[in-house]
Design a protein around this motif. Structure first.
Motif, PDB file in Angstrom:
ATOM      1  N   LYS A  33      22.206 -62.686 178.318  1.00  0.00           N
ATOM      2  CA  LYS A  33      21.965 -62.548 176.876  1.00  0.00           C
ATOM      3  C   LYS A  33      20.977 -63.595 176.382  1.00  0.00           C
ATOM      4  O   LYS A  33      20.169 -63.324 175.486  1.00  0.00           O
TER       5      LYS A  33
ATOM      6  N   SER B 133      18.511 -64.770 178.172  1.00  0.00           N
ATOM      7  CA  SER B 133      17.210 -64.267 178.621  1.00  0.00           C
ATOM      8  C   SER B 133      16.725 -63.136 177.714  1.00  0.00           C
ATOM      9  O   SER B 133      15.533 -63.072 177.365  1.00  0.00           O
ATOM     10  N   GLU B 134      17.644 -62.267 177.319  1.00  0.00           N
ATOM     11  CA  GLU B 134      17.282 -61.160 176.430  1.00  0.00           C
ATOM     12  C   GLU B 134      16.835 -61.683 175.065  1.00  0.00           C
ATOM     13  O   GLU B 134      15.838 -61.210 174.507  1.00  0.00           O
ATOM     14  N   PHE B 135      17.566 -62.681 174.535  1.00  0.00           N
ATOM     15  CA  PHE B 135      17.178 -63.274 173.257  1.00  0.00           C
ATOM     16  C   PHE B 135      15.778 -63.886 173.355  1.00  0.00           C
ATOM     17  O   PHE B 135      14.927 -63.689 172.478  1.00  0.00           O
TER      18      PHE B 135
ATOM     19  N   MET C 257      13.317 -63.204 175.373  1.00  0.00           N
ATOM     20  CA  MET C 257      12.274 -62.185 175.496  1.00  0.00           C
ATOM     21  C   MET C 257      12.023 -61.495 174.153  1.00  0.00           C
ATOM     22  O   MET C 257      10.868 -61.294 173.746  1.00  0.00           O
ATOM     23  N   ASN C 258      13.097 -61.142 173.444  1.00  0.00           N
ATOM     24  CA  ASN C 258      12.950 -60.469 172.152  1.00  0.00           C
ATOM     25  C   ASN C 258      12.292 -61.366 171.107  1.00  0.00           C
ATOM     26  O   ASN C 258      11.585 -60.884 170.214  1.00  0.00           O
ATOM     27  N   ALA C 259      12.523 -62.685 171.226  1.00  0.00           N
ATOM     28  CA  ALA C 259      11.984 -63.626 170.240  1.00  0.00           C
ATOM     29  C   ALA C 259      10.467 -63.764 170.332  1.00  0.00           C
ATOM     30  O   ALA C 259       9.828 -64.197 169.367  1.00  0.00           O
TER      31      ALA C 259
ATOM     32  N   ASP D  73       8.131 -61.522 170.297  1.00  0.00           N
ATOM     33  CA  ASP D  73       7.486 -60.669 169.292  1.00  0.00           C
ATOM     34  C   ASP D  73       8.373 -60.412 168.074  1.00  0.00           C
ATOM     35  O   ASP D  73       7.912 -59.815 167.094  1.00  0.00           O
ATOM     36  N   GLY D  74       9.632 -60.848 168.132  1.00  0.00           N
ATOM     37  CA  GLY D  74      10.568 -60.530 167.065  1.00  0.00           C
ATOM     38  C   GLY D  74      10.729 -61.641 166.041  1.00  0.00           C
ATOM     39  O   GLY D  74      10.016 -62.644 166.054  1.00  0.00           O
ATOM     40  N   GLU D  75      11.700 -61.451 165.146  1.00  0.00           N
ATOM     41  CA  GLU D  75      11.985 -62.404 164.084  1.00  0.00           C
ATOM     42  C   GLU D  75      13.108 -63.344 164.525  1.00  0.00           C
ATOM     43  O   GLU D  75      14.041 -62.926 165.221  1.00  0.00           O
TER      44      GLU D  75
ATOM     45  N   SER E  43       8.410 -68.505 173.008  1.00  0.00           N
ATOM     46  CA  SER E  43       8.500 -68.083 171.612  1.00  0.00           C
ATOM     47  C   SER E  43       8.644 -69.251 170.645  1.00  0.00           C
ATOM     48  O   SER E  43       8.722 -69.044 169.435  1.00  0.00           O
TER      49      SER E  43
END
Length: 486
Positions: A352, A354-356, A358-360, A362-364, A389
Motif C-alpha cells: 500500500k 508503494s501504491e500510495f 506511485m499514485n502521488a 501524478d495525483g493530489e 513525488s
C-alpha cells in the motif's frame, strides 16, 4: 604484505601496529574466531525488494539452496546496516545492476548472527548509534563525536586497526566463488572480501570528506565528488603533518553520485511535476526522513508544529518516514496531539505504501502521511519511493545529500557530513546546512514563499543529470564487471 603494517606504501608505526593487533585480540576474546568454520550458503530471492530491484539474498544457514550463483552475470553487493545510508547505496547498486542486465546478490555482513563477522559489526553499530544519539548533547558533540568522525576516522592508524578486525570478517566469503565481482558499500565488506581472496572488489566510498577509515587496499576505490579526489589521492592529513605516499592512480576513480536507476531515469518528469505544482499553488510536499540512528526527532517536531497551519490550509503537505523507529512516530503524536487528526498512517503495509507513492506522482496529496516499516528493506526504500513525488526532501546531509531531489539540510550528525551539504549547495540541488531550528524554519519559509528557489534547484538537477553527475551507480557496476572481463 600485512595490510595493517603498510597502507599504500605508508608504514604504520610499531606502536600503532601493536595497538591494531591488540584490537583483533580483544575482538577474538569477546566474539570468538570462526575462521575454520565452513558456513553453508543458501541463495534466496529477497521477498521485500526482490521483484523491484532483482535482489537475491546470500544467506549463511543450513539447507540446500534452490538458487545458484550466476558466474557470468552475478555481482555481489556487500553491505552492513549501520544507519540507513549504506543500505541505501546498496539499493542504488542493485537497481543499477538490474537495469544493466546483471543479477545483484545481497550480502549483509551484519545479518549473520552466528558469525564473528556480524558480532563485531553489531557491536560497532551499537556504539555508533549510541554516539549519534548522545551527539544531541552539545558538550559530547564538541569534545567527542565531531572530533572522532572528522579527525579520528581520518587517521591511517584507525585503518590499521580496522584491517585487523576485517580479518575476522573474511570467513563469510569462504564459499562464495572468488571470481564474482564484489561491490562493498561500506569499507568492511570490501576489506573482508579482499582478505578472503575475492578477485574483483570495488570499494564504493560513501562520504566526500577523505578519511583513511574508507581504505580497503586491494580494491578499486570509487568516490562521488571530485573535490574528494585529491584528498584521497595524497592521503591528505591522514598521518598528521607528515607527507604521505600517494594512492596509486589505478586504485581510485571518480564516478558521480550513487543513485537508483528508477530515480535517475525519471528526473526530467519529476522535476517538471514539481515546478507545475508550485506554479498552480498546489500544497508543497515536504518529505521528512529520519536517519538510522533516529537522532532528529526534535527537529521534526519543530518543523511539523511550524507547518501545521499551512497544512490545514492546504498550502503544504507532509510525508514523515520514521523508518523502523515507530517510537519516533508515537512520540511525535504525543508531543503534537493535533497532528493525529490530519494524519494518515501507512504502517507495515509496503504494498500500500508503494501504491500510495506511485499514485502521488501524478495525483493530489494533502495532510500528513506517516510511514513506518519494521522490515529494514522497506524502511529504507520507502524514502526512495516517496522521493519522486516529493517537492523538498528534509534530511541531515548524509547519503541522501547526493540524491536528485531539492533538499533542505538540517543539522548534521558528525562533522564529516558537513561536506555533503557543501557539495549539494555547490551543485545547486540543496540548501546550506541549517544548524539550528530557527534557520531550518527560515528555509521552510523560503521554499513556501519563493518559487524561484525550488525552480532553480529543479533546473540544476536537470543540468547535473546531463553531465552524468547522478550516474555513479551505473559506473561502479561497469567498473566491477570490467575488472572481471579484462
Amino acid at each position: 604484505m600485512d595490510k595493517s603494517k603498510v597502507i599504500f606504501g605508508n608504514e604504520i608505526s610499531a606502536k600503532d601496529y601493536r595497538k591494531a593487533c591488540k584490537t583483533k585480540e580483544k575482538s577474538i576474546k569477546k566474539f570468538g574466531d570462526d575462521s575454520d568454520v565452513d558456513y553453508n550458503i543458501v541463495i534466496e530471492k529477497n521477498d521485500r525488494i526482490g521483484d523491484s530491484l532483482g535482489v537475491y539474498d546470500v544467506l549463511l544457514k543450513d539447507g540446500k539452496s534452490l538458487e545458484q550463483f550466476d558466474r557470468e552475470k552475478g555481482i555481489i553487493v556487500g553491505n552492513i546496516r549501520m544507519g540507513f545510508g549504506h543500505y541505501r547505496i546498496s539499493m542504488a547498486m542493485a537497481s543499477a545492476a538490474k537495469s544493466m542486465g546483471y543479477i545483484p546478490y545481497w550480502m549483509d555482513l551484519n545479518g549473520y548472527p552466528k558469525t564473528t563477522c556480524t558480532k563485531v559489526i553489531s557491536h560497532q553499530n551499537q556504539l555508533y548509534s549510541l554516539g549519534s544519539r548522545l551527539s544531541k548533547n552539545k558538550l559530547f558533540n564538541k569534545l567527542v563525536w565531531e572530533p572522532l568522525n572528522y579527525e579520528g576516522f581520518r587517521k591511517l592508524s584507525y585503518n590499521a586497526s580496522d584491517q585487523k578486525n576485517a580479518e575476522l570478517m573474511a570467513n563469510v566469503y569462504k564459499n562464495v566463488p572468488k571470481d564474482i565481482p564484489v561491490v562493498g558499500t561500506h569499507v568492511w565488506p570490501a576489506q573482508a572480501a579482499v582478505h578472503a581472496g575475492m578477485k574483483y572488489v570495488v570499494n564504493a566510498i560513501p562520504d566526500n570528506w577523505p578519511m583513511a577509515l574508507h581504505f580497503a587496499e586491494g580494491a578499486l576505490h570509487t568516490i562521488q565528488c571530485k573535490n574528494a579526489y585529491m584528498g584521497y589521492r595524497i592521503l591528505n592529513g591522514m598521518n598528521g603533518k607528515k607527507v604521505c605516499n600517494p594512492m596509486p592512480n589505478e586504485d581510485l576513480a571518480y564516478v558521480g553520485h550513487y543513485i537508483d536507476h528508477e530515480l535517475v531515469s525519471n528526473i526530467e518528469a519529476d522535476c517538471a511535476a514539481r515546478m507545475a505544482r508550485k506554479e498552480k499553488g498546489k500544497p508543497m510536499r515536504f518529505l521528512l526522513t529520519i536517519g538510522g540512528a533516529g537522532a532528529q526527532k526534535e527537529i521534526f517536531a519543530a518543523i511539523i508544529n511550524y507547518l501545521l497551519p499551512t497544512i490545514n490550509e492546504n498550502r503544504a503537505a507532509l510525508y514523515v518516514n520514521v523508518g523502523d523507529y515507530k517510537n519516533v512516530w508515537d512520540e511525535l503524536i504525543q508531543e503534537i496531539p493535533s497532528m493525529a487528526q490530519i494524519s494518515t498512517e501507512h504502517f507495515n503495509e509496503f504494498d500500500k505504501t508503494s501504491e500510495f507513492a506511485m499514485n502521488a506522482i501524478d495525483g493530489e496529496v494533502t495532510g500528513i502521511h506517516g510511514f513506518y516499516h519494521e522490515n529494514i528493506f522497506e524502511a529504507v526504500y520507502c524514502t526512495n519511493l516517496l522521493m519522486r513525488s516529493a517537492d523538498v526532501l528534509v534530511t541531515k546531509p548524509s547519503e541522501l545529500a547526493f540524491y536528485p531531489v531539492p533538499k533542505l539540510f538540517i543539522k548534521r550528525v558528525g562533522k564529516h557530513e558537513m561536506w555533503g551539504a557543501i557539495h549539494s549547495a555547490e551543485m545547486g540541488d540543496g540548501t546550506l546546512e541549517c544548524r539550528d531550528i530557527p534557520h531550518t524554519l527560515q528555509m521552510i519559509d523560503l521554499f513556501m514563499q519563493d518559487g524561484k528557489l525550488l525552480n532553480d534547484m529543479c533546473e540544476s538537477i536537470k543540468v547535473n543529470k546531463s553531465i552524468g553527475l547522478y550516474d555513479g551507480a551505473y559506473k561502479v557496476i561497469e567498473l566491477a564487471m570490467e575488472m572481471k572481463n579484462k
